[in-house]
Design a protein around this motif. Sequence first.
Motif, PDB file in Angstrom:
ATOM      1  N   LYS A   3       0.842  -1.184   0.000  1.00  0.00           N
ATOM      2  CA  LYS A   3       0.000   0.000   0.000  1.00  0.00           C
ATOM      3  C   LYS A   3       0.880   1.239   0.000  1.00  0.00           C
ATOM      4  O   LYS A   3       1.853   1.329   0.723  1.00  0.00           O
ATOM      5  CB  LYS A   3      -0.912  -0.001   1.228  1.00  0.00           C
ATOM      6  CG  LYS A   3      -1.920   1.107   1.187  1.00  0.00           C
ATOM      7  CD  LYS A   3      -2.874   1.041   2.332  1.00  0.00           C
ATOM      8  CE  LYS A   3      -3.852   2.174   2.152  1.00  0.00           C
ATOM      9  NZ  LYS A   3      -4.600   2.505   3.280  1.00  0.00           N
ATOM     10  N   ARG A  20      -5.562  -6.746  -3.208  1.00  0.00           N
ATOM     11  CA  ARG A  20      -5.996  -5.941  -2.059  1.00  0.00           C
ATOM     12  C   ARG A  20      -7.236  -6.553  -1.419  1.00  0.00           C
ATOM     13  O   ARG A  20      -7.339  -6.646  -0.188  1.00  0.00           O
ATOM     14  CB  ARG A  20      -6.288  -4.502  -2.522  1.00  0.00           C
ATOM     15  CG  ARG A  20      -6.802  -3.599  -1.425  1.00  0.00           C
ATOM     16  CD  ARG A  20      -5.685  -3.232  -0.484  1.00  0.00           C
ATOM     17  NE  ARG A  20      -6.167  -2.201   0.447  1.00  0.00           N
ATOM     18  CZ  ARG A  20      -5.892  -2.209   1.734  1.00  0.00           C
ATOM     19  NH1 ARG A  20      -5.116  -3.132   2.243  1.00  0.00           N
ATOM     20  NH2 ARG A  20      -6.358  -1.273   2.511  1.00  0.00           N
ATOM     21  N   THR A  54      -4.124   2.660  -3.530  1.00  0.00           N
ATOM     22  CA  THR A  54      -5.546   2.348  -3.415  1.00  0.00           C
ATOM     23  C   THR A  54      -6.172   2.140  -4.794  1.00  0.00           C
ATOM     24  O   THR A  54      -5.694   2.692  -5.781  1.00  0.00           O
ATOM     25  CB  THR A  54      -6.269   3.475  -2.634  1.00  0.00           C
ATOM     26  OG1 THR A  54      -7.540   3.025  -2.244  1.00  0.00           O
ATOM     27  CG2 THR A  54      -6.388   4.741  -3.436  1.00  0.00           C
ATOM     28  N   THR A  65     -12.448   6.485  -5.751  1.00  0.00           N
ATOM     29  CA  THR A  65     -11.385   5.669  -5.175  1.00  0.00           C
ATOM     30  C   THR A  65     -12.039   4.709  -4.189  1.00  0.00           C
ATOM     31  O   THR A  65     -13.140   4.969  -3.711  1.00  0.00           O
ATOM     32  CB  THR A  65     -10.350   6.534  -4.420  1.00  0.00           C
ATOM     33  OG1 THR A  65     -10.991   7.192  -3.333  1.00  0.00           O
ATOM     34  CG2 THR A  65      -9.714   7.562  -5.335  1.00  0.00           C
ATOM     35  N   GLU A  67     -11.044   3.035  -0.741  1.00  0.00           N
ATOM     36  CA  GLU A  67     -10.104   2.883   0.367  1.00  0.00           C
ATOM     37  C   GLU A  67     -10.689   1.970   1.435  1.00  0.00           C
ATOM     38  O   GLU A  67     -11.888   1.996   1.673  1.00  0.00           O
ATOM     39  CB  GLU A  67      -9.811   4.246   0.982  1.00  0.00           C
ATOM     40  CG  GLU A  67      -9.325   5.272  -0.026  1.00  0.00           C
ATOM     41  CD  GLU A  67     -10.058   6.589   0.090  1.00  0.00           C
ATOM     42  OE1 GLU A  67      -9.828   7.301   1.084  1.00  0.00           O
ATOM     43  OE2 GLU A  67     -10.851   6.890  -0.807  1.00  0.00           O
ATOM     44  N   TYR A  69     -10.402   1.031   5.435  1.00  0.00           N
ATOM     45  CA  TYR A  69      -9.919   1.395   6.761  1.00  0.00           C
ATOM     46  C   TYR A  69     -10.368   0.324   7.752  1.00  0.00           C
ATOM     47  O   TYR A  69     -11.117  -0.580   7.402  1.00  0.00           O
ATOM     48  CB  TYR A  69     -10.460   2.772   7.163  1.00  0.00           C
ATOM     49  CG  TYR A  69      -9.992   3.863   6.226  1.00  0.00           C
ATOM     50  CD1 TYR A  69      -8.706   4.375   6.318  1.00  0.00           C
ATOM     51  CD2 TYR A  69     -10.843   4.365   5.241  1.00  0.00           C
ATOM     52  CE1 TYR A  69      -8.271   5.373   5.458  1.00  0.00           C
ATOM     53  CE2 TYR A  69     -10.408   5.356   4.368  1.00  0.00           C
ATOM     54  CZ  TYR A  69      -9.125   5.854   4.479  1.00  0.00           C
ATOM     55  OH  TYR A  69      -8.689   6.829   3.628  1.00  0.00           O
TER      56      TYR A  69
END
Length: 171
Positions: A3, A20, A54, A65, A67, A69
């Motif tokens: 990342k 990912r 990402t 995008t 992402e 978390y």
Amino acid sequence: MKKGEGQASGEVASRLIDQRILDLGDWRGEALARMRKLILEAVPEATEEWKWGTPVWSHHGIVTTGEAYTKAVKLTFIKGAHVPDPTGIFNSSLEGNARRAIDIREGEKVDASAFKALVKAAVALNGAAKKKAPAAKKAPAAKKAALVAKKKTAPAKKKTATASGTKAKKR
């Protein structure tokens, strides 16, 4: 690729996104995979990219995008503030002038048809901006032409001889 490293597009980016999703290995990977599928269903010609560590989906510019978390998967629409959201699925980054985002927390589902409509609207906005871009590029050339024309029509400054034989500008 870790990342935060490098950029890629096309097949390389698709493999990085696959990795990912696998690396997340939990509800976040499932959520990201579902949203990816919806993006590509909404706009099959979208390009998958890997930027800033990402997943990124683009069509005539960045659309969103993806992402991940600890407590949320965030889909950030770069021009989201300008995209109609009649169903109100944007729930994050609402105070900015440009971006809007959707935070998906564990157990939450996003309305598929509303999300696809949002993606299509973002793509349409990018397409409209692309059509306006050539006119913006002409502006500096037009400005330069106006300056050249102004110089041609401006009266020339006259010079006169002085007693010492040198020329001085007449005021």
